[in-house]
Design a protein around this motif. Structure first.
Motif, short mmCIF file in Angstrom:
data_model
loop_
_atom_site.label_atom_id
_atom_site.label_comp_id
_atom_site.label_asym_id
_atom_site.label_seq_id
_atom_site.Cartn_x
_atom_site.Cartn_y
_atom_site.Cartn_z
N SER A 166 13.77 -127.52 -41.57
CA SER A 166 13.32 -128.91 -41.45
C SER A 166 12.87 -129.52 -42.78
O SER A 166 13.05 -130.72 -42.99
CB SER A 166 12.26 -129.06 -40.36
N THR A 167 12.32 -128.71 -43.69
CA THR A 167 11.93 -129.27 -44.99
C THR A 167 13.16 -129.75 -45.76
O THR A 167 13.17 -130.83 -46.35
CB THR A 167 11.15 -128.23 -45.83
N LYS A 169 16.06 -130.63 -44.49
CA LYS A 169 16.64 -131.78 -43.77
C LYS A 169 15.87 -133.05 -44.07
O LYS A 169 16.46 -134.10 -44.37
CB LYS A 169 16.63 -131.47 -42.27
N ALA A 170 14.55 -132.95 -44.02
CA ALA A 170 13.70 -134.13 -44.24
C ALA A 170 13.87 -134.69 -45.65
O ALA A 170 13.51 -135.83 -45.91
CB ALA A 170 12.25 -133.76 -43.99
N ASN A 171 14.41 -133.86 -46.56
CA ASN A 171 14.56 -134.30 -47.93
C ASN A 171 16.02 -134.46 -48.35
O ASN A 171 16.33 -134.51 -49.54
CB ASN A 171 13.83 -133.32 -48.87
#
Ligand code: PRP
Length: 215
Positions: A166-167, A169-171
């Motif tokens: 998720s880190t 993806k979020a970036n």
């Protein structure tokens, strides 16, 4: 009887380790007290001590014999390459060591040109690019929030652990290559392994059994 000393990587690994140790009768109430600032805990009946250290420092404590046993991620062990016996995969804190970056970084990787790599794991990154990929890479050491590096133009890619993804993806980043799988491991000081062999082997075999039953 001499104290048997455990060094645990602070945080999630320590918490999960205590859960598994509890299953085999090794308990310590105080460790679970989230309010406490204490770093060392003792079970007098079992003659066992626990201390909480930064993950990066756990292999050091164990190599020097300040702790007999350490519980720490494979990522940290690979990065520090200490002389320890790695005896058990605790099958928790699982993640992957990856090369990640923006989609466009795939082309730079394949081009064989000098690539800039930011990482909290410079030794793993160097070893991978130089010895596995046979590619010239400039390794830039960072201490955290590594995902920032390709976004702000410090590096082309990063080498970091990915758990849920998720880190990344979020970036707007993605996994480009997987270097290896990681999880929490039990490591033993080489002298302790011979001096305290019976106690240590007993703990290892009980843990193996508990892990099997937990599956
Ligand atoms: C780790 C790692 C990634 C993230 C991966 O960072 O460096 O940033 O977790 O997890 P995810 O795939 O589930 O998103 P950590 O939380 O230890 O913080 P740090 O980057 O500041 O060291």
């Amino acid at each position: 009887m001499k104290y048997l000393t455990f060094a645990l990587a602070k945080g999630r690994v320590a918490k999960k380790t205590m859960e598994i140790l509890e299953k085999i009768g090794i308990t310590c109430e105080e460790v679970n007290d989230s309010e406490t600032r204490k770093l060392i805990f003792v079970n007098e009946d079992l003659k066992i001590r626990f201390f909480l250290a930064k993950a990066d420092d756990v292999p050091t404590y164990v190599e020097y014999g300040a702790a007999d046993i350490g519980i720490v991620g494979k990522d940290t062990l690979l990065e520090h390459g200490r002389n320890l016996y790695e005896v058990l995969d605790l099958d928790m804190a699982k993640c992957r060591m990856c090369v990640a970056g923006p989609k466009s970084a795939r082309d730079i990787l394949d081009s064989g040109k000098l690539i800039r790599v930011a990482s909290k794991y410079p030794n793993i990154a160097r070893e991978y690019f130089h010895n596995t990929r046979h590619q010239t890479a400039e390794i830039i050491k960072l201490h955290g929030s590594v995902e920032l590096a390709p976004i702000v133009g410090l590096s082309d890619v990063i080498v970091d652990i990915v758990e849920t993804g998720s880190t990344l993806k979020a970036n707007g980043l993605e996994v480009i290559e997987t270097i290896c799988d990681c999880s929490a491991r039990m490591v033993i000081n080489q002298v302790s392994m011979s001096m305290e062999e019976d106690r240590i082997r007993d703990i290892i075999s009980k843990l193996k059994q508990a892990l099997k039953e937990g599956r």
